[in-house]
Each structure stands twice: as C-alpha cells, then as structure tokens.
Design a protein around this motif. Structure first.
Motif, PDB file in Angstrom:
ATOM      1  N   LYS A   1      11.195   5.697  -3.839  1.00  0.00           N
ATOM      2  CA  LYS A   1      12.227   5.234  -2.799  1.00  0.00           C
ATOM      3  C   LYS A   1      13.310   6.087  -2.643  1.00  0.00           C
ATOM      4  CE  LYS A   1      12.453   0.820  -1.203  1.00  0.00           C
ATOM      5  NZ  LYS A   1      12.625  -0.542  -1.218  1.00  0.00           N
TER       6      LYS A   1
ATOM      7  N   LYS B   1      12.423   9.590  -1.650  1.00  0.00           N
ATOM      8  CA  LYS B   1      12.081   9.943  -0.225  1.00  0.00           C
ATOM      9  C   LYS B   1      13.219   9.865   0.487  1.00  0.00           C
ATOM     10  CE  LYS B   1       9.541   7.698   3.535  1.00  0.00           C
ATOM     11  NZ  LYS B   1       8.529   6.387   3.903  1.00  0.00           N
ATOM     12  N   ASN B   2      14.383   9.006   0.254  1.00  0.00           N
ATOM     13  CA  ASN B   2      15.475   8.783   0.933  1.00  0.00           C
ATOM     14  C   ASN B   2      16.480  10.281   0.858  1.00  0.00           C
ATOM     15  OD1 ASN B   2      15.100   6.111   1.957  1.00  0.00           O
ATOM     16  ND2 ASN B   2      16.292   5.388   0.306  1.00  0.00           N
TER      17      ASN B   2
ATOM     18  N   SER C   1       5.156   8.980   0.846  1.00  0.00           N
ATOM     19  CA  SER C   1       5.079   7.945   1.499  1.00  0.00           C
ATOM     20  C   SER C   1       3.627   7.277   1.338  1.00  0.00           C
ATOM     21  CB  SER C   1       5.096   8.247   3.114  1.00  0.00           C
ATOM     22  OG  SER C   1       6.452   8.576   3.472  1.00  0.00           O
TER      23      SER C   1
ATOM     24  N   LEU D   1       3.978   5.486  -1.685  1.00  0.00           N
ATOM     25  CA  LEU D   1       4.864   4.098  -1.657  1.00  0.00           C
ATOM     26  C   LEU D   1       4.079   3.073  -0.972  1.00  0.00           C
ATOM     27  CD1 LEU D   1       8.426   5.391  -0.816  1.00  0.00           C
ATOM     28  CD2 LEU D   1       7.688   4.013  -2.562  1.00  0.00           C
TER      29      LEU D   1
END
Length: 168
Positions: free
Chosen positions: A41, A44-45, A73, A76
């Motif tokens: 997470k 990705k951010n 993604s 995730l």
C-alpha cells in the motif's frame, strides 16, 4: 419438521462451503505476510504520488511507473480477496453454530410435541376404552413404556440434487 429439513440442508451447505474456504485460507495463510500488505500500500501510494507530482519524467520512466503500479494493484487485489475469504470463513463458522442451536431447539420442540401427542392419544384410548394392542394384552397387564422421540442426524438428499427434473 419442514423447517428443520431446510435448516439441515443449509447446515450441510455451510459445512461444505466452510470446509472448502478453510482449506484455501489455510494454504494461503502460510504464504501471505501481513507486513507485505502494508508495504505494498505504501509503495503504491509513493509511486502514484511520484507520478502525479514530478514534472521531469521521461515517457519511458512514466510507463515503467505505471506498470509497477498495475503489478502492485493486482497483488493488493489478491490480498484483499484473501482477507475477504478469511472474514467470510469466520461468518460461516458463526452461521454454522447458529444453525446447530436452531436445529437443536426445533428438535426439542418436536420431541415435546410428540410426547404431548402420545399423552393425548393415551387419554383418547382410555376414554374410548381401546387398548393399543387388543389381541396381545390382557386386562391386568401394564402398558408398554412410552417411546421417546430421537431426532435423526441423517443426511438427507433431495432428488433435485441428483437429477434434473423437467416440469411440463
């Protein structure tokens, strides 16, 4: 009794579903690290932030960042699916417990009703002076002990589960 039949069918379905999901969850549980979820997470951010804020990125670097974001993604999404299945297995366990208690309550009600019906039949026989077995019992003999209702825990199979029934 029809309600108990339906509850037993639901219970068998939930047991089969719970067993299938628990096998999958137990297999995957050994492979998935919860720290990986948080790391993905954050990564990705960071990549999305870098993509949206940096102005001096070449086209190839931008495509590379987008590919990395897509890969992260998908990972995730797989982790989300696993978490949902894990949560669903917990709900299934609760449903199974509720169904078992409901079936036990209904079986107890059926047993009570059966005993009260036996008592009523005995009263009617006494009033009408009818013995249960006229030929076998002599007038001085005592009655046979009352039978108790024992719920059967057999697995019922519906004909619709085995064959296709065409309705005309």
């Amino acid at each position: 009794m029809l309600e108990v039949k339906g509850l037993r069918r639901r219970l068998n379905y939930k047991l089969a579903e719970g067993e299938a999901i628990s096998k999958f969850v137990n297999d995957e549980n050994n492979q998935i690290d919860p720290k990986k979820f948080a790391y993905l997470k954050k990564l990705k951010n960071r990549l999305e932030f870098k993509l949206s804020t940096e102005a001096r990125i070449s086209l190839y670097e931008e495509k590379d960042i987008i590919r990395k974001i897509n890969v992260i993604s998908t990972q995730l999404n797989d982790l989300y699916k696993f978490q949902r299945l894990k949560r669903k297995s917990g709900y299934i366990v609760k449903d199974i417990e509720e169904l078992k208690t409901k079936i036990n309550e209904d079986n107890n009600k059926i047993a009570d009703l059966n005993n009260s019906l036996d008592d009523l039949y005995d009263q009617v026989r006494r009033i009408l002076k009818i013995n249960r077995r006229n030929a076998e019992r002599r007038p001085g003999e005592s009655q046979a002990p009352k039978r108790k209702f024992i719920p059967q825990a057999t697995q019922e199979i519906n004909l619709e589960d085995i064959a296709v029934i065409k309705k005309k």
